[in-house]
Write an enzyme that holds these catalytic residues in place. Sequence first.
Site, PDB file in Angstrom:
ATOM      1  N   HIS A 292       0.941  -1.240   0.134  1.00 22.52           N
ATOM      2  CA  HIS A 292      -0.032  -0.045   0.159  1.00 22.52           C
ATOM      3  C   HIS A 292       0.993   1.237  -0.128  1.00 22.52           C
ATOM      4  O   HIS A 292       2.087   1.272   0.607  1.00 22.52           O
ATOM      5  CB  HIS A 292      -0.884   0.208   1.167  1.00 22.52           C
ATOM      6  CG  HIS A 292      -0.443  -0.216   2.580  1.00 22.52           C
ATOM      7  ND1 HIS A 292      -0.019   1.028   3.317  1.00 22.52           N
ATOM      8  CD2 HIS A 292      -0.133  -0.933   3.483  1.00 22.52           C
ATOM      9  CE1 HIS A 292       0.624   0.854   4.268  1.00 22.52           C
ATOM     10  NE2 HIS A 292       0.347  -0.443   4.543  1.00 22.52           N
TER      11      HIS A 292
ATOM     12  N   ASP B  51       0.094   4.595   1.249  1.00 21.63           N
ATOM     13  CA  ASP B  51       0.209   5.365   2.387  1.00 21.63           C
ATOM     14  C   ASP B  51       0.983   5.000   3.554  1.00 21.63           C
ATOM     15  O   ASP B  51       1.317   3.677   3.677  1.00 21.63           O
ATOM     16  CB  ASP B  51      -1.483   5.823   2.655  1.00 21.63           C
ATOM     17  CG  ASP B  51      -2.003   4.423   3.198  1.00 21.63           C
ATOM     18  OD1 ASP B  51      -1.953   3.193   2.569  1.00 21.63           O
ATOM     19  OD2 ASP B  51      -2.800   4.548   3.973  1.00 21.63           O
TER      20      ASP B  51
ATOM     21  N   ASP C  26       6.275   0.866   7.141  1.00 23.39           N
ATOM     22  CA  ASP C  26       4.970   0.091   6.713  1.00 23.39           C
ATOM     23  C   ASP C  26       4.220   1.133   5.759  1.00 23.39           C
ATOM     24  O   ASP C  26       3.694   2.093   6.365  1.00 23.39           O
ATOM     25  CB  ASP C  26       4.264   0.026   8.220  1.00 23.39           C
ATOM     26  CG  ASP C  26       2.820  -0.426   7.989  1.00 23.39           C
ATOM     27  OD1 ASP C  26       2.602  -0.806   7.035  1.00 23.39           O
ATOM     28  OD2 ASP C  26       2.014  -0.211   9.063  1.00 23.39           O
TER      29      ASP C  26
ATOM     30  N   GLU D  44      -4.687   2.474   2.836  1.00 24.46           N
ATOM     31  CA  GLU D  44      -4.657   1.027   3.577  1.00 24.46           C
ATOM     32  C   GLU D  44      -5.081   1.383   4.873  1.00 24.46           C
ATOM     33  O   GLU D  44      -5.683   1.078   5.805  1.00 24.46           O
ATOM     34  CB  GLU D  44      -3.842   0.385   3.416  1.00 24.46           C
ATOM     35  CG  GLU D  44      -3.669  -1.077   3.912  1.00 24.46           C
ATOM     36  CD  GLU D  44      -3.281  -1.135   5.368  1.00 24.46           C
ATOM     37  OE1 GLU D  44      -3.371  -2.019   6.012  1.00 24.46           O
ATOM     38  OE2 GLU D  44      -2.364  -0.266   5.965  1.00 24.46           O
ATOM     39  N   GLU D  45      -4.407   2.539   5.472  1.00 21.15           N
ATOM     40  CA  GLU D  45      -4.361   2.826   6.986  1.00 21.15           C
ATOM     41  C   GLU D  45      -5.252   3.500   7.506  1.00 21.15           C
ATOM     42  O   GLU D  45      -5.738   3.041   8.579  1.00 21.15           O
ATOM     43  CB  GLU D  45      -3.073   3.714   7.427  1.00 21.15           C
ATOM     44  CG  GLU D  45      -1.769   3.005   6.843  1.00 21.15           C
ATOM     45  CD  GLU D  45      -1.094   1.945   7.708  1.00 21.15           C
ATOM     46  OE1 GLU D  45      -1.770   1.720   8.508  1.00 21.15           O
ATOM     47  OE2 GLU D  45       0.087   1.538   7.531  1.00 21.15           O
TER      48      GLU D  45
ATOM     49  N   ASP E  23       3.449  -6.755   3.308  1.00 18.91           N
ATOM     50  CA  ASP E  23       2.890  -5.806   4.352  1.00 18.91           C
ATOM     51  C   ASP E  23       3.215  -6.412   5.559  1.00 18.91           C
ATOM     52  O   ASP E  23       2.294  -6.141   6.700  1.00 18.91           O
ATOM     53  CB  ASP E  23       1.493  -5.280   4.232  1.00 18.91           C
ATOM     54  CG  ASP E  23       1.300  -4.091   4.907  1.00 18.91           C
ATOM     55  OD1 ASP E  23       2.179  -3.422   5.572  1.00 18.91           O
ATOM     56  OD2 ASP E  23       0.146  -3.585   4.859  1.00 18.91           O
TER      57      ASP E  23
ATOM     58  N   HIS F  81       3.430   2.531  13.240  1.00 19.84           N
ATOM     59  CA  HIS F  81       2.281   3.640  13.602  1.00 19.84           C
ATOM     60  C   HIS F  81       2.751   4.458  14.650  1.00 19.84           C
ATOM     61  O   HIS F  81       1.876   5.210  15.221  1.00 19.84           O
ATOM     62  CB  HIS F  81       1.159   3.049  13.937  1.00 19.84           C
ATOM     63  CG  HIS F  81       0.512   1.994  12.806  1.00 19.84           C
ATOM     64  ND1 HIS F  81      -0.611   1.681  12.891  1.00 19.84           N
ATOM     65  CD2 HIS F  81       1.014   2.016  11.577  1.00 19.84           C
ATOM     66  CE1 HIS F  81      -0.993   0.954  11.607  1.00 19.84           C
ATOM     67  NE2 HIS F  81      -0.178   1.136  10.861  1.00 19.84           N
TER      68      HIS F  81
END
Length: 485
Positions: free
Chosen positions: A75, A77, A114, A144-145, A168, A456
């Site tokens: 992904h 983003d 990520d 995705e996030e 991922d 994150h």
Amino acid sequence: MDINDLKPASLFHYFGEVCKVPRPSKHEEKIRKFLIEFACTHNLEAKEDEIGNILIKKKAYHGMENRETVILQSHMDMVCEKNSDVTHDFLVDPIETYVDGEWLKAKGTTLGADNGIGIASELAVLADDSIKHGPLECLFTVDEETGLTGAFALKEGFMDGDILINLDSEDEGEMFIGCAGGANSTAEFTYSEVDIPKNYFFFSVAIKGLVGGHSGDDINKNRANANKLLNRYLSLLDSKYDLYICNIDGGNLHNAIPREASALCAVEMKDKENVRVDLNIFLAEVEDEFSVTEPNIRMELSSENPVDKAIDRETTKNLLKSVYAVFNGVFAMSQDIPNFVETSSNLASIKQKDGKILLVTSQRSSILSARKNVSKVVRSAFELGGAKVCTAEGYPGWKPNADSEVLKVAVDSYKRLFGEEPKVKAIHAGLECGLFLEKYPRLDMVSFGPTLRGVHSPDERMLIPTVEKYWNHLLDVLANIPVKK
């Protein structure tokens, strides 16, 4: 040493290039342009769908035209988190990386490995004509996030592959063949503004220094939730003093364990020193509770200038009691897979604006009925407090397939390359694979990647030695994809 000195050179080169391109969730226009220009530069076929997903195709290495078509997927983003003392505009500024021993990190922000390392992997494969592979498609999805938007919008016929390798995952040596499904539940409290009596002491209180992390991968690590801790302290004050809450704010992203939370409050002037004493006692208690998992926890209390208005008392009490009661953490462990989280919930954020207080929570489970149940548990706590609650439709899980052909290729490859057995697992975090299966039920899928930690959060880091192992493994899997039946 910097990123340009790391091996494998091509992979880290493209990761460095990706880090230069801003790509917050829902703002992927710059990385989309970068990918299309990359395809044009390398004379590769590329297409983009209405939502912004991009597919780049590459012909097979000579002599491998009869292999199954492989889709490599990542992904575009990234989660955009930074430390409070860092100045960084994620819409404009590049990610600044540095090497710290065996780890690649970013300067005060999320690293974006990520899933930037997945993007870089696809680019490195596409750019190198010496890599052996069959017909290849590289899929790059948007958003995705924050909602799996790209995967939800993916249409049938956009890609033609038979096998999908999701890039991922975050633990080298582990291969994932299943993931949790999830949904967000959002509670809304409506409040009235009330006047604060004269001669009250105004103060701000903040929880800082928590580890945070991914609300799926890290939910079982007993890390503190800043929103829950702040609410505990405010509830303590509310039980002893004439407390007014003027503003409350905590957390940001639905899929991150909140690291910071703060509130602006007022109490009678005679209780000014008492709230400080209470804070010191409370902090000592939570430091003891989280002595292993939260070594840097801190609470700050500072006097503030008076304001005129606060949240009405009834809403304040309903909010504090609801947040106290709402479930947060591991709800159930799997009965089938040892030490695997089956069901969980995360109190992700509290935001106050225009007469409303919005609380976002995220529920996950590998079993749909269990996810619906824990969402109902969360709803009930907020509804008892008078809030309006909406639970989103959510996204499906990915049911493990132990007979997967690509899994067998990946396991055999790992054993041959490194002389050890990889771990085959399911993951409590959400992957896009469940949504891909809804549109492309024939897909045979596996997910793997290098080791990442602290995703994150600004503590995100990538273990450099695992990147080369992961890269060699990926290339060997591509070289050994079976002949198309």
